[in-house]
Design an enzyme around this catalytic site. Structure first.
Site, PDB file in Angstrom:
ATOM      1  CD  GLU A 164       6.139  -4.034   2.427  1.00 43.29           C
ATOM      2  OE1 GLU A 164       5.921  -5.218   2.106  1.00 43.29           O
ATOM      3  OE2 GLU A 164       5.364  -3.383   3.140  1.00 43.29           O
ATOM      4  CG  ASN A 206       6.529   2.953   0.405  1.00 42.85           C
ATOM      5  OD1 ASN A 206       6.603   3.927   1.152  1.00 42.85           O
ATOM      6  ND2 ASN A 206       5.498   2.102   0.437  1.00 42.85           N
ATOM      7  CG  HIS A 242       2.347   0.338   8.520  1.00 45.65           C
ATOM      8  ND1 HIS A 242       1.041   0.779   8.439  1.00 45.65           N
ATOM      9  CD2 HIS A 242       2.752   0.109   7.251  1.00 45.65           C
ATOM     10  CE1 HIS A 242       0.683   0.791   7.162  1.00 45.65           C
ATOM     11  NE2 HIS A 242       1.685   0.399   6.417  1.00 45.65           N
ATOM     12  CD  GLU A 271       2.192   1.717   3.104  1.00 41.62           C
ATOM     13  OE1 GLU A 271       1.956   0.779   3.874  1.00 41.62           O
ATOM     14  OE2 GLU A 271       2.636   1.558   1.953  1.00 41.62           O
ATOM     15  CG  ASP A 273      -1.234   2.208  10.585  1.00 41.02           C
ATOM     16  OD1 ASP A 273      -0.049   1.880  10.830  1.00 41.02           O
ATOM     17  OD2 ASP A 273      -1.993   1.519   9.871  1.00 41.02           O
TER      18      ASP A 273
HETATM   19  C1  XIL Z   1      -2.380  -3.513   3.339  1.00 43.49           C
HETATM   20  C2  XIL Z   1      -3.831  -3.074   3.160  1.00 43.49           C
HETATM   21  O1  XIL Z   1      -4.104  -2.026   4.063  1.00 43.49           O
HETATM   22  C3  XIL Z   1      -4.776  -4.229   3.354  1.00 43.49           C
HETATM   23  O2  XIL Z   1      -6.086  -3.856   2.990  1.00 43.49           O
HETATM   24  C4  XIL Z   1      -4.351  -5.441   2.550  1.00 43.49           C
HETATM   25  O3  XIL Z   1      -5.183  -6.547   2.855  1.00 43.49           O
HETATM   26  C5  XIL Z   1      -2.902  -5.790   2.817  1.00 43.49           C
HETATM   27  O4  XIL Z   1      -2.085  -4.652   2.564  1.00 43.49           O
HETATM   28  N1  XIL Z   1       2.575  -2.176   3.540  1.00 43.49           N
HETATM   29  C6  XIL Z   1       2.064  -1.742   2.332  1.00 43.49           C
HETATM   30  C7  XIL Z   1       0.594  -1.686   2.136  1.00 43.49           C
HETATM   31  O5  XIL Z   1       2.821  -1.294   1.457  1.00 43.49           O
HETATM   32  O6  XIL Z   1       0.237  -1.913   0.801  1.00 43.49           O
HETATM   33  C8  XIL Z   1      -0.129  -2.664   3.044  1.00 43.49           C
HETATM   34  O7  XIL Z   1      -1.532  -2.457   2.905  1.00 43.49           O
HETATM   35  C9  XIL Z   1       0.324  -2.479   4.479  1.00 43.49           C
HETATM   36  C10 XIL Z   1       1.802  -2.728   4.617  1.00 43.49           C
END
Ligand code: XIL
Length: 359
Positions: A164, A206, A242, A271, A273
């Site tokens: 990020e 990423n 996400h 990641e 979802d």
């Molecule tokens: C999130 C985790 O799922 C949580 O448990 C934590 O409190 C905050 O981070 N982008 C990312 C991940 O790269 O590391 C993040 O994970 C979600 C967004």
């Protein structure tokens, strides 16, 4: 009698290659996936879990671990390799929880994605609030990368080296202490150090918000070209994915991934979802399954897309309700591990993917 058994075995051997793929590839996600594609999950622990009314998931929930082993052939520590967790004091590292995940992965024939080395978030107070000269900050990052990546040398398939680093406007994120204090050139150094510490790990950029083309994707493409031109060891570009059903399905994702594939980079979904506005309905669950399929299809359409990781597989431990008010139900299983339509869609999509990769 013996002859009869032999005849049956011979007939089965002849017939078997014609069995339909879905049955032939077993009933878990990892069995269904073609060999060139890793299917992974985040491993719940640390982060938001610390404030929830349950014990740390991975070490304490046997059923969770059983399903994690059965369904996936890649795992990503959700928080356990982040700075605040693994490097809680300036001169102390906390490797125990991440070591346990790496050992679990080894026992279960899974690869590990390391997450993450250079990020603006979840850094320890000693780092964020300390007063350091530029030279000190640089050597702190260097030492961290050599120590952590070196500790897991040979055991990590892919590292999210830089996470990020761009804003929605495609500018370097000034909240990132290393970028702010040392300038964007630190990104190249992070990749160089990680590569020295573990020459076999694939090193990734990423981010989220890169599922559609736009200035953020443009910024990544420009950076990737620069790094490759400077012979910086960059190996991959990943979309976190996400997703929220408030926005459309990411129907241009394959095109985005292809731009990085064209540069010779590996790509990945790291990641995934798909959250929805609560309450859940059957219709929303069907739409959610389509979103999951869209993402898998995008990865399957791109030669060098080599892994898809779900950001958790059960609503029991999902970060979504904690971070996105009114939204939830983002994973492929309910809190009691029953499978949602999205689970079966993911499995069927994997099972019907071409068995042989293009490169
Ligand atoms: C999130 C985790 O799922 C949580 O448990 C934590 O409190 C905050 O981070 N982008 C990312 C991940 O790269 O590391 C993040 O994970 C979600 C967004």
């Amino acid at each position: 009698m013996r002859k009869a058994i032999l005849a049956v075995v011979a007939a089965a051997a002849v017939l078997l290659p014609f069995a339909p793929p879905a049955q032939a590839h077993g009933s878990s996600l990892r069995d269904a996936a073609p060999r060139y594609l890793r299917i992974g999950s985040a491993v719940a622990g640390g982060g938001h879990h610390v404030d929830q009314p349950y014990p740390d998931p991975f070490p304490n929930d046997r059923e969770y671990r059983r399903i994690l082993a059965r369904e996936f052939d890649s795992v990503s520590p959700e928080n356990q390799m982040k700075w605040e967790f693994i490097h809680p004091e300036r001169h102390r590292y906390n490797f125990g929880p991440a070591d346990a995940i790496v050992a679990f992965a080894r026992r279960n024939g899974q690869v590990v994605r390391g997450h993450t080395l250079l990020w603006h978030s979840q850094n320890p107070a000693w780092l964020q609030e300390g007063t350091f000269t530029k030279a000190q900050l640089r050597s702190i990052l260097r030492e961290h990368i050599f120590t952590v990546v070196g500790h897991y040398r040979g055991k990590i398939q892919q590292w999210d080296v830089a996470n990020e680093i761009f804003t929605e406007n495609g500018e370097y994120r000034q909240e990132n202490i290393f970028i702010r204090e040392l300038g964007p050139g630190i990104v190249a150094d992070a990749f160089r150090w990680a590569h020295q510490a573990d020459p076999r790990a694939q090193l990734f950029l990423n981010d989220y918000g890169v599922e559609w083309p736009g200035v953020k994707v443009d910024a990544y493409e420009t950076l990737a070209r620069q790094l490759l031109q400077q012979r910086v060891p960059l190996h991959g570009f990943a979309s976190q994915a996400h997703l929220s059903m408030r926005y459309g399905a990411p129907d241009q994702l394959a095109g985005v991934l292809q731009r990085f594939d064209d540069l010779g980079l590996a790509t990945a979904i790291t990641e995934l979802d798909v959250r929805m506005d609560l309450p859940v309905t059957d219709e929303k669950l069907a739409t959610q399954a389509v979103y999951y399929r869209t993402v898998l299809d995008a990865c399957l359409a791109v030669d060098g897309c080599n892994s898809v990781t779900l950001w958790g597989f059960t609503d029991k431990y999902s970060w979504v309700p904690v971070f996105f008010p009114e939204e939830g139900a983002a994973t492929v299983m309910w809190e009691d591990f029953r499978k949602k339509p999205a689970y079966f869609t993911v499995r069927d999509t994997l099972a019907s993917a071409p068995r042989h990769h293009r490169r």
